[in-house]
Design a protein around this motif. Structure first.
Motif, short mmCIF file in Angstrom:
data_model
loop_
_atom_site.label_atom_id
_atom_site.label_comp_id
_atom_site.label_asym_id
_atom_site.label_seq_id
_atom_site.Cartn_x
_atom_site.Cartn_y
_atom_site.Cartn_z
N GLN A 1 0.79 -1.24 0.01
CA GLN A 1 -0.01 -0.07 -0.08
C GLN A 1 0.77 1.41 -0.04
N ASN B 1 0.63 4.06 -1.20
CA ASN B 1 -0.39 5.51 -0.80
C ASN B 1 -1.01 5.20 -0.03
N ALA C 1 -2.55 8.71 2.11
CA ALA C 1 -3.79 9.31 1.75
C ALA C 1 -5.01 8.95 2.10
#
Length: 278
Positions: A198, A200, A203
């Motif tokens: 993961q 990102n 975010a």
């Protein structure tokens, strides 16, 4: 005393599974694993410093003795995938089978620095009775999937391997020092895995409104690893596996009833057979 430690480690493991499972439900497996290792690393470091126990060995050690934390991540992943496809009873039974088989090999050949154990008729009979309990637990699921079953058994193999690596490191540093190394190595590995799977994650990261107790699984894990480090070199790998399982399975039964998850006849009867085998 050491056998009592093995039982107590299983009791603690029963609580750890419930606590960490709740944390995973809020954050997901990968972020929860990082949180667990952050807590475990912090607690083990503070206790290690307070008790003035060393974590560095005086001599150069083989790298496999430092691998307990990384192998422990595999155990978490294997069990997480298996739980998604199999019932909890089946995963528990196959994990025990993997642990028992690995422990027998370790004891028979004296692997990982363990003393060789002479196999006698009493041991064979005890193993046979315990495995009957494992088979009975498997009857609790009507649908069995080969790959998930393989992962569940593999989690038992990795669990024993991680435990033995930590125990050998403990003998050359200290019990708490080995626990600290286990957690910081696991933290590095879990962060790397999170960034790989993961990249990102920041975010979409949010802090849910959760009870404070879901964060203490890592602290209990420190105590569990500490007990394994102390008892791991005093009893055989197989005996530690079965005694720890006894504590885990009956703690799980009590917690399931307290949490309203019902009573599992398969786990109770199967666990009783394991006790009889021991």
């Amino acid at each position: 005393m050491y056998r009592l430690m093995c039982l107590l480690s299983g009791v603690i493991l029963g609580f750890v599974i419930v606590i960490n499972g709740s944390l995973t439900g809020y954050y997901g497996a990968y972020i929860a694993t990082v949180i667990i290792h952050i807590v475990g690393t912090t607690v083990s470091y503070l206790v290690m410093k307070a008790s003035k126990q060393p974590w560095r060995a005086e001599e150069k050690l083989p790298l496999w003795m430092y691998s307990g934390g990384l192998i422990g991540i595999l155990t978490t992943i294997f069990q997480g995938v298996a739980f998604g496809q199999l019932g909890a009873t089946t995963v528990m039974a196959l994990c025990l089978f993997g642990q028992a088989a690995t422990s027998l090999v370790v004891d028979t050949f004296g692997l990982f620095g363990m003393n060789k154990q002479t196999v006698n008729k009493g041991m064979v009979l005890g193993v046979a009775v315990s495995l009957c309990g494992v088979v009975y637990m498997l009857l609790g699921d009507s649908e069995l999937k080969a790959f998930a079953m393989l992962l569940a058994a593999a989690s038992g193999v990795s669990g024993v391997t991680s435990r033995l690596a930590n125990a050998q490191l403990s003998a050359r540093t200290s019990a708490m020092g080995s626990s600290f190394t286990n957690h910081w190595v696991g933290l590095v590995g879990s962060v790397a895995l999170l960034l790989l799977v993961q990249p990102n994650f920041v975010a979409g990261l949010s802090v849910p409104d959760v009870p404070a107790w879901v964060y203490i699984g890592g602290a209990f894990g420190v105590l569990m690893v500490l007990l394994w480090n102390i008892a791991g070199l005093k009893v055989s790998a197989f005996e530690l596996t079965l005694l720890s399982f006894i504590g885990q399975v009956f703690t799980g039964i009590v917690l399931d009833m307290l949490l309203g998850n019902g009573f599992s006849r398969e786990i109770f009867i199967g666990g009783t057979f394991v006790v009889a085998g021991v």
